[in-house]
Design an enzyme around this catalytic site. Structure first.
Site, PDB file in Angstrom:
ATOM      1  N   ASN A  10       2.689   6.483  -9.814  1.00 40.37           N
ATOM      2  CA  ASN A  10       2.463   5.412 -10.520  1.00 40.37           C
ATOM      3  C   ASN A  10       1.345   4.655  -9.208  1.00 40.37           C
ATOM      4  O   ASN A  10       2.010   4.067  -8.166  1.00 40.37           O
ATOM      5  CB  ASN A  10       3.746   4.429 -10.622  1.00 40.37           C
ATOM      6  CG  ASN A  10       3.308   2.935 -11.010  1.00 40.37           C
ATOM      7  OD1 ASN A  10       2.089   2.523 -11.200  1.00 40.37           O
ATOM      8  ND2 ASN A  10       4.251   2.344 -10.939  1.00 40.37           N
ATOM      9  N   LYS A  12      -0.069   1.844  -9.665  1.00 38.20           N
ATOM     10  CA  LYS A  12       0.007   0.413  -9.395  1.00 38.20           C
ATOM     11  C   LYS A  12      -1.228  -0.195  -9.529  1.00 38.20           C
ATOM     12  O   LYS A  12      -2.488   0.285  -9.739  1.00 38.20           O
ATOM     13  CB  LYS A  12       0.982  -0.155  -8.393  1.00 38.20           C
ATOM     14  CG  LYS A  12       2.423   0.552  -8.411  1.00 38.20           C
ATOM     15  CD  LYS A  12       3.297  -0.126  -7.537  1.00 38.20           C
ATOM     16  CE  LYS A  12       4.614   0.604  -7.271  1.00 38.20           C
ATOM     17  NZ  LYS A  12       5.772   0.016  -6.844  1.00 38.20           N
ATOM     18  N   HIS A  95       8.563  -1.571 -16.403  1.00 38.44           N
ATOM     19  CA  HIS A  95       8.753  -1.293 -14.715  1.00 38.44           C
ATOM     20  C   HIS A  95       9.273  -2.463 -14.092  1.00 38.44           C
ATOM     21  O   HIS A  95       8.940  -3.741 -14.792  1.00 38.44           O
ATOM     22  CB  HIS A  95       7.299  -0.894 -14.101  1.00 38.44           C
ATOM     23  CG  HIS A  95       7.262  -0.692 -12.815  1.00 38.44           C
ATOM     24  ND1 HIS A  95       7.642  -1.391 -11.786  1.00 38.44           N
ATOM     25  CD2 HIS A  95       7.405   0.619 -12.114  1.00 38.44           C
ATOM     26  CE1 HIS A  95       7.748  -1.063 -10.523  1.00 38.44           C
ATOM     27  NE2 HIS A  95       7.438   0.461 -10.899  1.00 38.44           N
ATOM     28  N   GLU A  97       8.345  -4.359 -11.913  1.00 41.62           N
ATOM     29  CA  GLU A  97       7.339  -5.251 -11.385  1.00 41.62           C
ATOM     30  C   GLU A  97       6.755  -5.993 -12.361  1.00 41.62           C
ATOM     31  O   GLU A  97       6.682  -7.350 -12.561  1.00 41.62           O
ATOM     32  CB  GLU A  97       6.101  -4.570 -10.607  1.00 41.62           C
ATOM     33  CG  GLU A  97       6.803  -4.197  -9.302  1.00 41.62           C
ATOM     34  CD  GLU A  97       6.077  -2.792  -8.444  1.00 41.62           C
ATOM     35  OE1 GLU A  97       5.043  -2.591  -9.235  1.00 41.62           O
ATOM     36  OE2 GLU A  97       6.552  -2.477  -7.555  1.00 41.62           O
ATOM     37  N   GLU A 165      15.285   3.191 -11.627  1.00 42.66           N
ATOM     38  CA  GLU A 165      14.488   2.735 -10.590  1.00 42.66           C
ATOM     39  C   GLU A 165      15.373   1.276  -9.868  1.00 42.66           C
ATOM     40  O   GLU A 165      15.177   0.435 -10.470  1.00 42.66           O
ATOM     41  CB  GLU A 165      13.115   2.208 -10.786  1.00 42.66           C
ATOM     42  CG  GLU A 165      12.255   3.534 -11.335  1.00 42.66           C
ATOM     43  CD  GLU A 165      10.990   3.173 -10.963  1.00 42.66           C
ATOM     44  OE1 GLU A 165      10.202   3.924 -10.265  1.00 42.66           O
ATOM     45  OE2 GLU A 165      10.327   2.183 -11.215  1.00 42.66           O
ATOM     46  N   GLY A 171       9.584   0.373  -3.204  1.00 38.01           N
ATOM     47  CA  GLY A 171       8.530  -0.130  -2.362  1.00 38.01           C
ATOM     48  C   GLY A 171       9.253  -0.690  -0.823  1.00 38.01           C
ATOM     49  O   GLY A 171       8.619  -1.164  -0.026  1.00 38.01           O
ATOM     50  N   SER A 211      11.313   4.534  -3.491  1.00 39.00           N
ATOM     51  CA  SER A 211      11.006   5.151  -2.221  1.00 39.00           C
ATOM     52  C   SER A 211      11.298   6.682  -2.200  1.00 39.00           C
ATOM     53  O   SER A 211      11.751   7.091  -1.188  1.00 39.00           O
ATOM     54  CB  SER A 211      11.887   4.310  -1.132  1.00 39.00           C
ATOM     55  OG  SER A 211      11.416   2.839  -1.288  1.00 39.00           O
ATOM     56  N   GLY A 232       5.845   5.750  -6.270  1.00 38.97           N
ATOM     57  CA  GLY A 232       4.670   4.708  -6.103  1.00 38.97           C
ATOM     58  C   GLY A 232       4.008   5.015  -4.826  1.00 38.97           C
ATOM     59  O   GLY A 232       3.152   5.777  -4.753  1.00 38.97           O
ATOM     60  N   GLY A 233       4.543   4.390  -3.832  1.00 41.25           N
ATOM     61  CA  GLY A 233       3.836   4.555  -2.469  1.00 41.25           C
ATOM     62  C   GLY A 233       3.312   6.013  -2.218  1.00 41.25           C
ATOM     63  O   GLY A 233       2.129   6.254  -1.675  1.00 41.25           O
TER      64      GLY A 233
HETATM   65  C1  PEP Z   1       7.569   2.713  -8.646  1.00 43.66           C
HETATM   66  O1  PEP Z   1       6.772   1.655  -8.304  1.00 43.66           O
HETATM   67  O2  PEP Z   1       7.817   3.032  -9.746  1.00 43.66           O
HETATM   68  C2  PEP Z   1       8.298   3.119  -7.364  1.00 43.66           C
HETATM   69  C3  PEP Z   1       9.254   3.816  -7.257  1.00 43.66           C
HETATM   70  O3  PEP Z   1       7.323   2.824  -6.135  1.00 43.66           O
HETATM   71  P1  PEP Z   1       8.142   3.417  -4.543  1.00 43.66           P
HETATM   72  O4  PEP Z   1       7.908   5.044  -4.820  1.00 43.66           O
HETATM   73  O5  PEP Z   1       6.797   2.943  -3.619  1.00 43.66           O
HETATM   74  O6  PEP Z   1       9.245   2.877  -4.160  1.00 43.66           O
END
Ligand code: PEP
Length: 252
Positions: A10, A12, A95, A97, A165, A171, A211, A232-233
């Site tokens: 993702n 983002k 999500h 966010e 999640e 993040g 993460s 994500g990251g």
């Molecule tokens: C996400 O945005 O779904 C996520 C899990 O981000 P990160 O891996 O950066 O924690």
């Protein structure tokens, strides 16, 4: 019951055209021979260009969100059928966010999942507790309630993927321990069995997100009820994203 592991990125709200295409190119050239399915969900502005980089490769593309309506007077929004038109196979819905930034309720998330299905795609329905909910010992009840409200009737292993999640892990660099994540995944699967049936529960993929990175992926992905990751990251670096795919157990 074997479930094909899904490693989903993702991106983002990150990436301009040249970075996005370069990142997709680096992922595409090393995406072969993985023991899992790969998915990248770039910002909508990059879907066409990124989709071209992934054409004829094992990497699918997906949307990060959609509107509940198929079209109409919704300035700035994007419908599921528009995403399907750009060859998306999945849409992330709910999500944390979006729940936080846009006030998305379980009811809205459920309607978005149905919109994804109606346009021929699968919905990746996200659920997760906040740190305060975890500290209060409410994780499992929060997850059950979000699943009950966000997953529509008619969910199947084909049209639905669940992503657990924990909000406090997204993040932040903090990750649920493999045992804690496994306990929540097993709980979600038990809820699916109660609401739908054993077969649907056994076949439905439940991803972990929060993460996930190359250093912790193997331990998380080794858990029996963790069927992949929503990342994500670490999905913004080809090397890390592909290293996570390489951490999928050989017998998965
Ligand atoms: C996400 O945005 O779904 C996520 C899990 O981000 P990160 O891996 O950066 O924690």
């Amino acid at each position: 019951m074997s479930r094909r592991v899904l490693i989903a990125g993702n991106w983002k709200m990150n990436g301009l055209l040249s970075d996005g295409v370069a990142l997709a190119h680096s992922i595409a050239e090393r995406a072969w021979d993985k023991n899992c399915s790969l998915l990248v969900c770039p910002p909508a502005t990059l879907l066409m260009a990124v989709g071209e980089e992934f054409a004829d490769t094992p990497v699918a593309v997906g949307g990060q969100d959609c509107h509940v309506a198929e079209n109409g007077a919704h300035t700035g929004d994007i419908s599921a059928s528009m995403l399907a038109d750009l060859h998306c196979r999945y849409i992330i819905t709910g999500h944390s966010e979006r729940r936080a930034d846009h006030g998305e309720t379980d009811e809205i998330v459920q309607a978005k999942a149905k919109a994804a299905w109606a346009a021929g795609m699968a919905a990746i329905i996200c659920v997760g507790e906040t740190e305060a909910e975890r500290e209060a010992g409410d994780t499992l009840s929060v997850i059950s309630s979000q699943c009950a409200g966000s997953i529509p009737d008619g969910a199947t292993a084909k049209n639905t993927v669940i992503a657990y999640e924990p909000v406090w892990a997204i993040g932040t660099g903090k990750t649920a321990t493999p045992d804690d994540a496994q306990a929540v995944h097993a709980h979600i699967r038990a809820d699916l069995a109660k609401r739908f049936d054993d077969d649907m529960a056994a076949r439905t993929r439940i991803l972990y997100g929060g993460s996930m990175k190359p250093s912790n992926a193997a331990d998380l992905l080794a858990q029996p009820d963790i069927d992949g990751g929503l990342i994500g990251g670490a999905s913004m670096k080809a090397e890390d994203f592909l290293a996570i795919a390489d951490a999928v157990p050989q017998d998965a």
